[in-house]
Design an enzyme around this catalytic site. Structure first.
Site, PDB file in Angstrom:
ATOM      1  N   ASP A 232      48.354  23.388  43.658  1.00 40.70           N
ATOM      2  CA  ASP A 232      49.408  22.464  43.249  1.00 40.70           C
ATOM      3  C   ASP A 232      50.502  22.381  44.299  1.00 40.70           C
ATOM      4  O   ASP A 232      50.741  23.328  45.039  1.00 40.70           O
ATOM      5  CB  ASP A 232      50.009  22.912  41.917  1.00 40.70           C
ATOM      6  CG  ASP A 232      50.579  24.324  42.009  1.00 40.70           C
ATOM      7  OD1 ASP A 232      49.789  25.285  42.192  1.00 40.70           O
ATOM      8  OD2 ASP A 232      51.809  24.485  41.935  1.00 40.70           O
TER       9      ASP A 232
ATOM     10  N   ASN B 272      53.547  30.604  46.575  1.00 43.40           N
ATOM     11  CA  ASN B 272      53.281  32.046  46.623  1.00 43.40           C
ATOM     12  C   ASN B 272      51.791  32.376  46.753  1.00 43.40           C
ATOM     13  O   ASN B 272      51.429  33.361  47.386  1.00 43.40           O
ATOM     14  CB  ASN B 272      53.857  32.728  45.379  1.00 43.40           C
ATOM     15  CG  ASN B 272      55.368  32.784  45.392  1.00 43.40           C
ATOM     16  OD1 ASN B 272      55.979  32.880  46.459  1.00 43.40           O
ATOM     17  ND2 ASN B 272      55.991  32.703  44.227  1.00 43.40           N
TER      18      ASN B 272
ATOM     19  N   ASN C  22      50.074  35.099  42.678  1.00 42.31           N
ATOM     20  CA  ASN C  22      50.764  35.707  43.817  1.00 42.31           C
ATOM     21  C   ASN C  22      49.915  36.702  44.598  1.00 42.31           C
ATOM     22  O   ASN C  22      50.336  37.156  45.665  1.00 42.31           O
ATOM     23  CB  ASN C  22      52.049  36.402  43.343  1.00 42.31           C
ATOM     24  CG  ASN C  22      53.076  35.414  42.806  1.00 42.31           C
ATOM     25  OD1 ASN C  22      52.812  34.212  42.746  1.00 42.31           O
ATOM     26  ND2 ASN C  22      54.240  35.915  42.431  1.00 42.31           N
TER      27      ASN C  22
ATOM     28  N   PHE D 270      45.916  36.779  39.414  1.00 40.23           N
ATOM     29  CA  PHE D 270      47.164  36.057  39.247  1.00 40.23           C
ATOM     30  C   PHE D 270      47.551  35.436  40.590  1.00 40.23           C
ATOM     31  O   PHE D 270      47.160  35.907  41.658  1.00 40.23           O
ATOM     32  CB  PHE D 270      48.290  36.917  38.666  1.00 40.23           C
ATOM     33  CG  PHE D 270      48.089  37.254  37.218  1.00 40.23           C
ATOM     34  CD1 PHE D 270      48.212  36.287  36.235  1.00 40.23           C
ATOM     35  CD2 PHE D 270      47.754  38.539  36.840  1.00 40.23           C
ATOM     36  CE1 PHE D 270      47.996  36.585  34.893  1.00 40.23           C
ATOM     37  CE2 PHE D 270      47.544  38.860  35.502  1.00 40.23           C
ATOM     38  CZ  PHE D 270      47.662  37.877  34.532  1.00 40.23           C
TER      39      PHE D 270
ATOM     40  N   HIS E 252      50.615  24.697  37.362  1.00 42.41           N
ATOM     41  CA  HIS E 252      50.294  25.678  38.397  1.00 42.41           C
ATOM     42  C   HIS E 252      48.796  25.958  38.469  1.00 42.41           C
ATOM     43  O   HIS E 252      48.338  26.646  39.378  1.00 42.41           O
ATOM     44  CB  HIS E 252      51.050  26.980  38.094  1.00 42.41           C
ATOM     45  CG  HIS E 252      51.597  27.666  39.307  1.00 42.41           C
ATOM     46  ND1 HIS E 252      51.853  27.018  40.500  1.00 42.41           N
ATOM     47  CD2 HIS E 252      51.928  28.973  39.514  1.00 42.41           C
ATOM     48  CE1 HIS E 252      52.341  27.882  41.378  1.00 42.41           C
ATOM     49  NE2 HIS E 252      52.388  29.068  40.813  1.00 42.41           N
TER      50      HIS E 252
END
Length: 257
Positions: free
Chosen positions: A153, A174, A128, A126, A81
């Protein structure tokens, strides 16, 4: 006696008058010529733009914003990720740009790729909530969306494959959902997707993207990062079409030439 003197006087008067008139005419003619010459010179100078004023009035070009998406923290380092973070790190190393703690909840670095000013960004919110950083930077620097590149990714691409697009949706990612939301729903920005492959067996996608790469995968992915750095160079110097042709090619980097 009078008859002799009067013509002489007339001749002298006539001669003096003629000389004076000719001198005045010559002087007036020269003055008119100088006035015309000065006027032409002034008009010529006025018609030519001032180099200094033109330089001062030309605004500096807007920088490109290159964003890698990922999760901050040591526990996520090297995971699938976080390939967006890793690609931005490769670009920073190649161009000698330092990424330091900065505003907009991001690690930021400013520099140039060739002659093009760039801002490199790794959001620290982060994954999201990545759009909080991206939206704020785009707004503050007034960056056109055509000069924004998101790197992230993609589960739907084969492992280590690149795909450069000029617009599109979020594809269920996300981080991209957050970016599009904070850009007011606009999607016409560039994105460089890095394939991480689909999980096999019963492994859920959520767990798969947080897994680290094997040593063999890391070696193969390094070629992809090198190709991605070159694709960014081409994008900024030669435009989207040439960069997309290069990045979307299925040939390995070491066989291109």
């Amino acid at each position: 006696m009078v008859l002799v003197i009067i013509p002489s006087i007339r001749i002298q008067i006539s001669t003096r008058f003629s000389y004076s008139s000719s001198f005045k005419s010559l002087k007036i003619g020269l003055n008119l010529k100088n006035l015309k010459s000065n006027k032409l010179r002034f008009m010529s100078e006025e018609a030519q733009p001032s180099t200094s004023s033109t330089a001062e009035s030309t605004p500096p070009p807007s920088p490109w914003l290159i964003v890698g998406l990922g999760n901050r923290g040591f526990v996520f380092k090297g995971t699938r990720h976080n390939v967006g973070f890793e690609m931005v790190d490769r670009i920073a190393n190649a161009e000698g740009i330092s990424l330091t703690s900065g505003s907009f909840k991001s690690l930021l670095g400013e520099g140039h790729i060739g002659n093009v000013p760039v801002i490199l960004c790794k959001p620290q919110t982060f994954m999201n909530a990545s759009g909080q950083s991206v939206g704020a930077i785009v707004s503050y620097y007034k960056i056109p969306l055509k000069q924004v590149l998101l790197i992230y990714d993609d589960l739907d691409l084969p492992f280590a494959k690149l795909r450069l697009l000029s617009k599109g949706g979020h594809g269920g990612h996300n981080g991209m959902k957050s970016v599009i939301h904070h850009l007011g729903g606009r999607r016409e920005f560039n994105r460089l997707r890095i394939g991480i492959g689909r999980p096999s067996g019963s492994i859920e996608a959520f767990n798969f993207v947080l897994r680290a790469f094997s040593n063999l995968e890391s070696e193969e992915l390094e070629f992809t990062f090198q190709k991605g750095v070159e694709a960014v160079h081409i994008l900024l110097s030669d435009g989207f079409d040439k960069s997309a042709t290069f990045a979307n090619s299925a040939k390995p980097l070491d066989r291109i030439g």
